[in-house]
Design an enzyme around this catalytic site. Structure first.
Site, PDB file in Angstrom:
ATOM      1  N   GLY A   1      66.014  52.796  49.265  1.00 25.93           N
ATOM      2  CA  GLY A   1      65.088  53.473  48.815  1.00 25.93           C
ATOM      3  C   GLY A   1      65.013  55.055  48.884  1.00 25.93           C
TER       4      GLY A   1
ATOM      5  N   GLY B   1      65.266  58.109  50.134  1.00 25.30           N
ATOM      6  CA  GLY B   1      64.932  58.724  51.469  1.00 25.30           C
ATOM      7  C   GLY B   1      65.000  60.460  51.247  1.00 25.30           C
ATOM      8  N   ARG B   2      65.156  60.859  50.193  1.00 23.55           N
ATOM      9  CA  ARG B   2      65.127  62.588  50.039  1.00 23.55           C
ATOM     10  C   ARG B   2      64.855  62.810  48.643  1.00 23.55           C
ATOM     11  NH1 ARG B   2      71.284  64.368  49.444  1.00 23.55           N
ATOM     12  NH2 ARG B   2      72.151  62.389  48.452  1.00 23.55           N
TER      13      ARG B   2
ATOM     14  N   ASP C   1      73.276  50.244  44.410  1.00 27.50           N
ATOM     15  CA  ASP C   1      71.973  51.381  44.313  1.00 27.50           C
ATOM     16  C   ASP C   1      72.470  52.547  43.572  1.00 27.50           C
ATOM     17  OD1 ASP C   1      73.738  51.617  47.030  1.00 27.50           O
ATOM     18  OD2 ASP C   1      72.715  53.413  47.027  1.00 27.50           O
TER      19      ASP C   1
HETATM   20  P1  AMP Z   1      73.144  58.275  48.216  1.00 29.38           P
HETATM   21  O1  AMP Z   1      74.473  58.450  49.053  1.00 29.38           O
HETATM   22  O2  AMP Z   1      72.695  59.617  47.768  1.00 29.38           O
HETATM   23  O3  AMP Z   1      73.452  57.239  47.203  1.00 29.38           O
HETATM   24  O4  AMP Z   1      72.229  57.738  49.198  1.00 29.38           O
HETATM   25  C1  AMP Z   1      71.985  56.522  49.979  1.00 29.38           C
HETATM   26  C2  AMP Z   1      70.762  56.181  50.573  1.00 29.38           C
HETATM   27  O5  AMP Z   1      70.750  57.241  51.755  1.00 29.38           O
HETATM   28  C3  AMP Z   1      69.615  56.437  49.740  1.00 29.38           C
HETATM   29  O6  AMP Z   1      68.716  55.440  50.323  1.00 29.38           O
HETATM   30  C4  AMP Z   1      69.330  57.847  50.186  1.00 29.38           C
HETATM   31  O7  AMP Z   1      67.740  58.079  49.737  1.00 29.38           O
HETATM   32  C5  AMP Z   1      69.564  57.863  51.421  1.00 29.38           C
HETATM   33  N1  AMP Z   1      69.867  59.218  52.017  1.00 29.38           N
HETATM   34  C6  AMP Z   1      71.014  59.951  51.615  1.00 29.38           C
HETATM   35  N2  AMP Z   1      70.678  61.349  52.142  1.00 29.38           N
HETATM   36  C7  AMP Z   1      69.685  61.419  52.900  1.00 29.38           C
HETATM   37  C8  AMP Z   1      69.120  62.413  53.580  1.00 29.38           C
HETATM   38  N3  AMP Z   1      69.557  63.530  53.845  1.00 29.38           N
HETATM   39  N4  AMP Z   1      67.878  62.142  53.983  1.00 29.38           N
HETATM   40  C9  AMP Z   1      67.258  60.859  53.997  1.00 29.38           C
HETATM   41  N5  AMP Z   1      67.841  59.710  53.250  1.00 29.38           N
HETATM   42  C10 AMP Z   1      69.111  59.992  52.692  1.00 29.38           C
HETATM   43 MG    MG Z   2      72.294  57.025  45.650  1.00 26.37          MG
END
Ligand code: AMP
Ligand code: MG
Length: 492
Positions: free
Chosen positions: A84, A86-87, A246
């Site tokens: 989901g 998360g940021r 995702d």
């Molecule tokens: P990503 O690597 O950007 O595709 O992120 C993978 C998952 O980790 C997703 O659910 C993001 O929302 C979550 N995520 C990545 N960085 C953060 C962060 N700094 N805080 C909260 N959730 C994060």
């Molecule tokens: Mg992502």
């Protein structure tokens, strides 16, 4: 002013959760994409201070209703039932000047119910990287999310070290991913799954609605877009780096520019991402991985499809097999363009295969090679300075004999199709400037020290990627040995 709509909010709640951004200390505007804003129907540009308030999430633009979207995903092959936003927060959708509905999302805007252990923030570096690379992709015509704004937060985020924070405003055809379908499927929430699927058909693939089995037609249409997308990536040497389900967009756009990189010296097994220890997302693995991701998508759709049992599995498998055919056809067309040959030329495939071997063995920079080949083709046609262009090309390899032999074959094939529109297509297939890893790093290093001039210079260059000015040539040059960036990081 942006006119927000909220169609996604008509979908059932587990697919989204209302959530407010967390204000930041001192928002200041780094960049705003005026051309994109105009496409989105923003006629007048508010002042920088107002834009910084809006696109940091401190004071939302009128009509925004922020929500975090739920999704699951296979990360490096391992299934995680809940990831989901998360940021990130979806502010809403805007119907653009062409009538296309587009998501406006803040990334780095604070914690959400999906944050797990994360801080919901984004460091400045990844924001600038995504801005540069996604806008380059748009400039060369590769389907991609876009960057509307980058805002510095005036706060620091702690990763390996404390770094300045930033918020990116991302525009996408939608943020619906394979992982969104997996999220509904793993909860066995068939009504959410069906609502989501029907939403996607209406929004992205309306022609599928008229098919015998709209859900099978949807799978086929998404497969076609992913096949075309990955072929486009590879024609530019692009390595996505985190092709988790995702990060696989249902609309067929490039999304999530984390540890991505453009390959410099050609190597089919190339990996940049520090977290890709198993080399799962190596350059040449990308089509196979996209197909694997689509198989995960297909699994979620099976319960909705018309046939049942073995018959439906067979149908879906057949559609998935079509990925390879579509990918190869698109690749053949792109390769012909890169080589300045007619799209139907039988020479394109063997010549490209042989050139890839030359580039690999001769340690040739991929972008520089095709740029120099384009100049050589132009010189041959004009009947001037062909010799010096050929020398420039040969200077790129450590194995000039092999390349000389290859060039003789290419010239034979090329002579048959030396029309000006071929050269035009060739130029367009072979950008002069790409966002090179060491240039991105340079820009980030300067920005962290408060100097954004190099960012703006590089942004101007990568969004005019066929420009041949002296400045463009300077930024186009491959990294010297000492400048090379060998590893990239997610930087989340
Ligand atoms: P990503 O690597 O950007 O595709 O992120 C993978 C998952 O980790 C997703 O659910 C993001 O929302 C979550 N995520 C990545 N960085 C953060 C962060 N700094 N805080 C909260 N959730 C994060
Ligand atoms: Mg992502």
């Amino acid at each position: 002013m942006l006119t927000f709509e909220h169609q996604f909010a008509t979908l059932p709640e587990p697919l989204w959760v209302a959530c407010q951004p967390t204000p930041v200390a001192q928002p200041s505007l780094i960049a705003f994409n005026d051309a994109l804003a105009a496409q989105l129907g923003m006629q007048t540009r508010p002042d920088d201070a107002r834009l910084a308030q809006w696109f940091s999430g401190n004071q939302l633009p009128p009509g925004a209703e922020p929500k975090a979207l739920g999704y699951a995903g296979h990360q490096f092959g391992n299934f995680v039932p809940q990831l989901g936003d998360g940021r990130a927060l979806l502010l809403g959708e805007v119907v653009d000047q062409q009538g296309l509905r587009r998501d406006i999302q803040l990334k780095g805007s604070g914690r959400t119910p999906f944050s797990r252990g994360g801080d919901g923030r984004s460091p400045l570096g990844p924001v600038l990287r995504e801005y540069l690379v996604s806008e380059f992709m748009a400039a060369v015509g590769v389907p991609t999310t876009r960057a509307l704004a980058a805002v510095a937060t005036g706060e620091r985020v702690v990763r390996q070290m404390a770094e300045p924070g930033a918020v990116l405003t991302r525009v996408a055809s939608s943020h619906i991913r394979v992982g969104t379908f997996q999220f509904a499927a793993v909860r066995r929430d068939e009504s959410a799954l069906k609502a989501l699927t029907d939403h996607v058909i209406t929004r992205h693939y309306p022609e599928a609605a008229n098919a015998d089995d709209p859900y099978l037609a949807l799978l086929e249409a998404v497969t076609a877009r992913q096949a075309a997308l990955v072929a486009r990536w590879m024609s530019l040497g692009f390595i996505h780096g985190v092709m988790n389900t995702d990060n696989c967009s249902i609309a067929g756009e490039t999304i999530d520019y984390g540890p991505c990189a453009f390959m410099e010296q050609f190597d089919p097994q190339k990996v940049y991402s520090s977290i890709d220890q198993g080399r799962r997302y190596a350059f040449n693995n990308q089509p196979g991985i996209a197909q694997w991701n689509l198989a995960r998508f297909a699994e979620t759709l099976l319960p909705l499809m018309r046939e049942e049992g073995d018959a439906v599995v067979e149908q879906a498998t057949e559609v998935l097999r079509g990925f390879t055919i579509r990918f190869s056809a698109e690749q053949r067309r792109l390769h012909a363009n890169k080589l300045g040959l007619a799209p139907e030329s039988d020479h394109a495939a063997p010549l490209m295969e042989a050139l890839e071997i030359q580039m690999h063995q001769g340690r040739m920079d991929m972008t520089a090679t095709f740029d120099a080949l384009t100049h050589y083709a132009q010189a041959l046609r004009k009947n001037s300075s062909a010799h010096s262009q050929k020398e420039a090309l040969l200077a790129l390899t450590t194995q000039p004999d092999g390349l000389t032999a290859w060039l003789a074959e290419w010239e034979n094939a090329q002579q048959a199709s030396q029309q000006s529109e071929r050269l035009e297509a060739m130029r367009h297939a072979n950008p002069v400037v790409i966002p090179r890893n060491h240039r991105i790093q340079e820009v980030i290093d300067a920005a962290v020290e408060g100097d954004f001039a190099p960012f703006h210079t590089l942004l101007a260059a990568v969004t005019q990627p066929f420009d041949e000015s002296e400045e463009a040539r300077r930024l186009a040059a491959p990294a010297m040995e000492s400048e090379q960036v060998l590893r990239t990081f997610c930087g989340t």
